[in-house]
Design a protein around this motif. Structure first.
Motif, PDB file in Angstrom:
ATOM      1  N   ALA A   1      45.642  41.461  19.753  1.00  0.00           N
ATOM      2  CA  ALA A   1      45.017  41.629  21.066  1.00  0.00           C
ATOM      3  C   ALA A   1      44.682  43.075  21.399  1.00  0.00           C
ATOM      4  O   ALA A   1      44.094  43.347  22.446  1.00  0.00           O
ATOM      5  CB  ALA A   1      45.933  41.055  22.137  1.00  0.00           C
TER       6      ALA A   1
ATOM      7  N   VAL B   1      41.135  38.266  31.165  1.00  0.00           N
ATOM      8  CA  VAL B   1      42.587  38.234  31.010  1.00  0.00           C
ATOM      9  C   VAL B   1      43.181  37.437  32.175  1.00  0.00           C
ATOM     10  O   VAL B   1      42.711  37.564  33.311  1.00  0.00           O
ATOM     11  CB  VAL B   1      43.152  39.670  31.026  1.00  0.00           C
ATOM     12  CG1 VAL B   1      44.642  39.694  31.225  1.00  0.00           C
ATOM     13  CG2 VAL B   1      42.779  40.415  29.767  1.00  0.00           C
TER      14      VAL B   1
ATOM     15  N   ILE C   1      50.432  37.684  29.207  1.00  0.00           N
ATOM     16  CA  ILE C   1      49.021  38.085  29.224  1.00  0.00           C
ATOM     17  C   ILE C   1      48.320  37.121  28.273  1.00  0.00           C
ATOM     18  O   ILE C   1      48.654  37.069  27.091  1.00  0.00           O
ATOM     19  CB  ILE C   1      48.830  39.529  28.718  1.00  0.00           C
ATOM     20  CG1 ILE C   1      49.633  40.536  29.548  1.00  0.00           C
ATOM     21  CG2 ILE C   1      47.338  39.900  28.706  1.00  0.00           C
ATOM     22  CD1 ILE C   1      49.637  41.952  28.970  1.00  0.00           C
TER      23      ILE C   1
ATOM     24  N   THR D   1      43.736  36.769  37.510  1.00  0.00           N
ATOM     25  CA  THR D   1      42.765  36.791  36.421  1.00  0.00           C
ATOM     26  C   THR D   1      41.554  37.621  36.812  1.00  0.00           C
ATOM     27  O   THR D   1      41.233  37.742  38.003  1.00  0.00           O
ATOM     28  CB  THR D   1      42.318  35.369  36.013  1.00  0.00           C
ATOM     29  OG1 THR D   1      41.534  35.443  34.818  1.00  0.00           O
ATOM     30  CG2 THR D   1      41.542  34.686  37.126  1.00  0.00           C
TER      31      THR D   1
ATOM     32  N   ASP E   1      44.529  34.877  27.143  1.00  0.00           N
ATOM     33  CA  ASP E   1      43.075  34.768  27.104  1.00  0.00           C
ATOM     34  C   ASP E   1      42.653  33.870  28.269  1.00  0.00           C
ATOM     35  O   ASP E   1      43.088  32.725  28.353  1.00  0.00           O
ATOM     36  CB  ASP E   1      42.691  34.160  25.754  1.00  0.00           C
ATOM     37  CG  ASP E   1      41.206  33.975  25.555  1.00  0.00           C
ATOM     38  OD1 ASP E   1      40.444  33.929  26.545  1.00  0.00           O
ATOM     39  OD2 ASP E   1      40.800  33.846  24.386  1.00  0.00           O
TER      40      ASP E   1
ATOM     41  N   TRP F   1      48.417  36.977  24.437  1.00  0.00           N
ATOM     42  CA  TRP F   1      48.034  38.293  23.933  1.00  0.00           C
ATOM     43  C   TRP F   1      49.158  39.310  24.081  1.00  0.00           C
ATOM     44  O   TRP F   1      49.178  40.320  23.404  1.00  0.00           O
ATOM     45  CB  TRP F   1      46.797  38.792  24.666  1.00  0.00           C
ATOM     46  CG  TRP F   1      45.521  38.094  24.287  1.00  0.00           C
ATOM     47  CD1 TRP F   1      45.330  37.231  23.243  1.00  0.00           C
ATOM     48  CD2 TRP F   1      44.270  38.201  24.940  1.00  0.00           C
ATOM     49  NE1 TRP F   1      44.029  36.810  23.224  1.00  0.00           N
ATOM     50  CE2 TRP F   1      43.350  37.386  24.248  1.00  0.00           C
ATOM     51  CE3 TRP F   1      43.818  38.912  26.054  1.00  0.00           C
ATOM     52  CZ2 TRP F   1      42.014  37.266  24.625  1.00  0.00           C
ATOM     53  CZ3 TRP F   1      42.498  38.790  26.432  1.00  0.00           C
ATOM     54  CH2 TRP F   1      41.600  37.982  25.722  1.00  0.00           C
TER      55      TRP F   1
ATOM     56  N   ARG G   1      43.257  45.858  31.599  1.00  0.00           N
ATOM     57  CA  ARG G   1      42.908  44.778  32.520  1.00  0.00           C
ATOM     58  C   ARG G   1      44.174  44.191  33.157  1.00  0.00           C
ATOM     59  O   ARG G   1      44.219  43.950  34.368  1.00  0.00           O
ATOM     60  CB  ARG G   1      42.143  43.678  31.795  1.00  0.00           C
ATOM     61  CG  ARG G   1      40.741  44.063  31.417  1.00  0.00           C
ATOM     62  CD  ARG G   1      40.067  42.960  30.570  1.00  0.00           C
ATOM     63  NE  ARG G   1      38.687  43.234  30.329  1.00  0.00           N
ATOM     64  CZ  ARG G   1      37.691  42.996  31.181  1.00  0.00           C
ATOM     65  NH1 ARG G   1      37.960  42.470  32.353  1.00  0.00           N
ATOM     66  NH2 ARG G   1      36.451  43.286  30.863  1.00  0.00           N
ATOM     67  N   ALA G   2      45.199  43.964  32.345  1.00  0.00           N
ATOM     68  CA  ALA G   2      46.457  43.398  32.851  1.00  0.00           C
ATOM     69  C   ALA G   2      47.115  44.341  33.858  1.00  0.00           C
ATOM     70  O   ALA G   2      47.581  43.903  34.913  1.00  0.00           O
ATOM     71  CB  ALA G   2      47.401  43.099  31.694  1.00  0.00           C
TER      72      ALA G   2
ATOM     73  N   SER H   1      42.615  44.845  26.927  1.00  0.00           N
ATOM     74  CA  SER H   1      43.441  43.801  27.554  1.00  0.00           C
ATOM     75  C   SER H   1      44.599  44.384  28.355  1.00  0.00           C
ATOM     76  O   SER H   1      44.906  43.890  29.445  1.00  0.00           O
ATOM     77  CB  SER H   1      43.993  42.851  26.493  1.00  0.00           C
ATOM     78  OG  SER H   1      42.954  42.278  25.750  1.00  0.00           O
TER      79      SER H   1
END
Length: 189
Positions: A111, A16, A76, A12, A78, A86, A119-120, A116
């Protein structure tokens, strides 16, 4: 390679979180991947995507690949509400002897546009380099998938070129844009 273990604690960045898929995610996973944009760029079959496809993959194929050390898939979610899915992300095509693997991702319509996916991918790449000792990560996408190409670039991947007629896709063949990231690249940290 032995079975792949999910990171503990979960990956995390405070916005995310990447965690193992849960049976309770089924409806959100199916709805998200059924989105027309996901189907256009991520569903390679020429037959329509159905709930049975998802159940077959989630019920056996996905776990078998993880146990064989070939791939590992994450939800993925929140970070503030880990029950809100997401999208999905994975490390797959793991070739231990070659020190190489691929990264993939998809986002549900609700999403998109928030960073996102970037970030993932950043979370996954750090984990792959640090925990899986991968020496090269690859990311491919269709030449017309500009959003995915932007995610690759924002995540520090270098565009290497076009793989012509790269893979079977929706009844034909598809070219793919190839990106790579090495642990020595400045963006990988």
């Amino acid at each position: 390679m032995p079975e792949l273990l999910f990171p503990d604690p979960e990956l995390t960045d405070g916005v995310v979180t990447l965690r193992a898929w849960r049976p309770s995610d089924h409806a959100q996973r199916f709805a998200g991947f059924s989105d027309p944009l996901c189907q256009r760029f991520s569903w390679g079959s020429s037959e329509p995507f159905t709930e049975q496809h998802q159940l077959s993959w989630a019920g056996g194929g996905e776990e078998s690949a993880r146990l064989r050390g070939e791939a590992i898939g994450f939800a993925i979610v929140d970070a503030g509400d880990p029950g809100r899915v997401w999208g999905g992300a994975s490390i797959y095509d793991i070739a231990v002897a070659e020190g190489r693997a691929a990264v993939g991702y998809w986002l549900a319509g609700h999403a998109r546009g928030r960073g996102s996916a970037t970030r993932a991918v950043r979370l996954l790449t750090r984990w792959a380099f640090d925990d899986l000792a991968v020496a090269r990560l690859e990311l491919t996408c269709g030449p017309d998938n500009s959003a995915s190409q932007q995610v690759a670039e924002r995540s520090g991947f270098t565009r290497e070129g076009l793989l012509r007629s790269h893979l079977p896709f929706q009844g034909g063949r598809r070219d793919s844009v190839l990106f790579s990231l090495l642990p020595t690249d400045p963006a990988s940290r």
